[in-house]
Design an enzyme around this catalytic site. Structure first.
Site, short mmCIF file in Angstrom:
data_model
loop_
_atom_site.label_atom_id
_atom_site.label_comp_id
_atom_site.label_asym_id
_atom_site.label_seq_id
_atom_site.Cartn_x
_atom_site.Cartn_y
_atom_site.Cartn_z
N ASP A 255 16.15 4.02 0.13
CA ASP A 255 15.36 3.97 -1.08
C ASP A 255 16.13 4.61 -2.25
OD1 ASP A 255 12.76 3.54 -2.36
OD2 ASP A 255 12.69 5.73 -2.49
N GLU B 267 18.62 -0.08 -1.83
CA GLU B 267 17.90 -0.49 -3.03
C GLU B 267 18.65 0.08 -4.23
OE1 GLU B 267 13.63 0.08 -5.26
OE2 GLU B 267 14.65 1.76 -4.35
C1 GLC Z 1 11.51 2.61 -4.54
C2 GLC Z 1 10.31 1.94 -3.93
C3 GLC Z 1 9.12 2.22 -4.80
C4 GLC Z 1 8.93 3.72 -4.90
C5 GLC Z 1 10.20 4.40 -5.40
C6 GLC Z 1 10.12 5.89 -5.28
O1 GLC Z 1 11.83 2.06 -5.78
O2 GLC Z 1 10.54 0.56 -3.76
O3 GLC Z 1 7.96 1.62 -4.29
O4 GLC Z 1 7.88 4.03 -5.77
O5 GLC Z 1 11.30 3.98 -4.66
O6 GLC Z 1 10.32 6.30 -3.96
#
Ligand code: GLC
Length: 547
Positions: free
Chosen positions: A207, A249
């Site tokens: 993440d 991500e």
């Molecule tokens: C990522 C997740 C999102 C979350 C963020 C903070 O972007 O996809 O849903 O709010 O991380 O952890």
């Protein structure tokens, strides 16, 4: 036919995987408490295997107050008990393995919940041994990276009244950022990753990866080696479980993308491709293949041991932040004409089917692109049946509604009177209209077509493993690409426009065999020449050597 048809059991399984993102609490409730759970998901593994899913990505499952859908972790060594027990999870992993389905899950390294014992200890006094697990300053600092949730937060620094210092939080104020440079924090994450790998996970979605390597003016960050956290995670993975992956991500600018793979392909294996996502949506809005083609042409190449992961929708807002203001306005006008459909001034809080007006031709086109474009496809639960969203619930929860299994109460998701996730009950996307059971019975359903796309993708390992290139076409609406691998070749043609066309495309002297096509297409003409495509039509072609 290619010499080797699949490498599903190799360490490179993820190159050819079909990943399915699932929010366990919204998928299937097995015990009638209104919350989806591991047992419920286990009951649905047959459905997922039948669909062709080869890897499940579980959205956060660790213990959490669920103020950010589980991305606010309060205990990294336990599951959230509302989803089931560790025993239930292990049972799910075992059952998935028996069906040939791997499982990965979200790992949130950037921050914890403010309810995490580390943070509770850290804020108890300035000299607490856990203080340096987080990032503290005497005064709020300039925003290191802007506000992630504008309208919901106004600063990245929050005053801790008791100790009189500010802590850093890139996301919500209840998500204090960890000080990942602290060797003790690093050691914690080695143990955390170790636990889930031992349980049988095949890796993690990392993440918020950009925040892990960000160095801009933060205390304790070492600017000379910002990628160390990602590299250390990768090293642990390689030592403990050589076939496990990191799916990152990182919605970052094109010139920064490849950095995440590491110079030697020794950081993330897969990177979610946000730029492709936005180019795809712009192309769909314009009914013009050129934005997508342009992006594909400019896509930085990855090290051989790395790849992009493509998606049409995630469980967040569909961010359009990489488009120009005019392009964004165009997409908003086409797909989110009302203010309440938009979020944070940059994104859309609808799912793709409603954005495309429920037009099955356009949806099938979008999923044909997803499954045929180079790299690894990621589907969000419910996409295969064309689920919509609930705009009456706030923010990103609109797209995290309960899975629609049937026209039974709660769409077959739960027998409870009140359920935890929202559910789309009414309108054209309500569970009485859109559900798995009805689509299983209907050979013309989206579900059947998505299944066919996935099956065909598996017959075309060239798409995951091969070298690919765009083919020149003479139609602005048409995208054509070819992938070659191990002696096999596949070409795929798409018409993004709402008018039919005849595409001139050079397939060499190959003998062409159609693998799959949009159901409205007529058989391929016998003689060489332009290839007809229906409005929003598409064809997947296997190219055999002539003769
Ligand atoms: C990522 C997740 C999102 C979350 C963020 C903070 O972007 O996809 O849903 O709010 O991380 O952890």
């Amino acid at each position: 036919m290619p010499a080797v048809r699949s490498e599903a059991t190799s360490d490179l399984w993820w190159k050819d995987a079909v990943i399915y993102g699932v929010d366990v609490k919204a998928f299937q409730d097995s015990d009638g408490d209104g919350i989806g759970d591991f047992d419920g998901l286990a009951e649905r593994l047959g459905y997922l295997a039948e669909l062709g899913v080869t890897c499940l990505w579980l959205l956060p499952i660790m213990r959490s107050p669920w103020r950010d859908n589980g991305y606010d972790v309060a205990d990294y060594f336990d599951v959230d008990r509302r989803l089931g027990t560790m025993g239930d999870l292990v049972e799910l992993l075992r059952a998935a393995r028996e069906r040939g389905i791997r499982v990965i899950t979200d790992l949130v390294v950037n921050h914890t919940s403010d309810e995490h014992p580390w943070f509770r200890a850290a804020r108890s006094s300035r000299d607490n041994p856990y203080r340096d697990y987080y990032v503290w300053r005497d005064r709020p600092q300039p925003q290191p990276r802007g506000i992630v949730f504008p309208g919901e937060e106004t600063s990245n620094w929050e005053l801790d009244q008791a100790t009189g210092q500010y802590y850093l939080h890139r996301f919500y104020r209840f998500q204090p950022d960890l000080n990942i440079e602290n060797p003790r924090v690093r050691a914690e994450f080695q143990k955390i990753m170790g636990l889930w790998l031992e349980l049988g996970f095949s890796g993690f979605r990392v993440d918020a990866a950009p925040f892990l390597i960000e160095t801009a003016g933060l205390p304790g960050k070492s600017p000379d080696d910002p990628h160390a956290p990602l590299r250390h995670m990768r090293e642990l993975l390689s030592r403990r479980r050589g076939d496990a992956i990191l799916l990152g991500e990182a919605n970052v600018a094109p010139d920064q993308i490849t950095g995440y793979f590491g110079r030697y392909g020794n950081e993330l294996h897969l990177l979610l491709n946000f730029i492709l996502n936005q180019a795809l949506v712009l192309s769909l809005a314009r009914e013009d293949a050129r934005p997508l083609a342009e992006h594909l042409r400019d896509l930085p190449t990855t090290p051989l041991t790395c790849q992009y992961a493509n998606f049409t929708r995630s469980a967040d807002e569909l961010s359009l932040d990489r488009l120009t203001a005019d392009e964004r306005a165009e997409v908003f006008a086409a797909f989110a004409p009302e203010e309440r459909m938009r979020l944070y001034g940059r994104g859309i809080r609808r799912r793709l089917p409603s954005m495309l007006g429920g037009d099955q031709r356009r949806l099938e086109l979008a999923y044909s692109l997803l499954f045929s474009l180079p790299d690894t496809p990621v589907l969000l639960y419910g996409e295969e049946i064309g689920m919509g969203e609930d705009l009456d619930v706030p923010s990103r929860a609109s797209v995290r509604t309960a899975m629609q299994w049937s026209d039974a109460p709660n769409g077959g998701f739960s027998t409870a009177e009140r359920i935890h996730p929202a559910i789309v009950a009414d309108g054209p996307f309500g569970y009485r209209q859109v559900n798995v059971r009805a689509q299983l019975r209907d050979p013309d359903s989206l579900l059947h077509q998505v299944g066919a796309l996935i099956r065909t993708r598996k017959d075309c390992p060239e798409l995951g493993f091969g070298e690919w290139r765009l083919l020149q076409t003479d139609q602005p609406g048409a995208l054509a690409h070819q992938a070659d691998w191990a002696g096999g070749s596949v070409a795929v043609l798409h018409n993004l426009a709402g008018t039919g066309c005849q595409v001139k495309v050079d397939l060499g002297a190959a003998r062409v065999e159609e693998q799959l096509a949009d159901r409205r297409e007529r058989p391929l003409p016998d003689q060489a020449g332009p290839i007809p495509l229906e409005p929003y039509g598409w064809r997947w072609l296997r190219l055999h050597p002539p003769g």
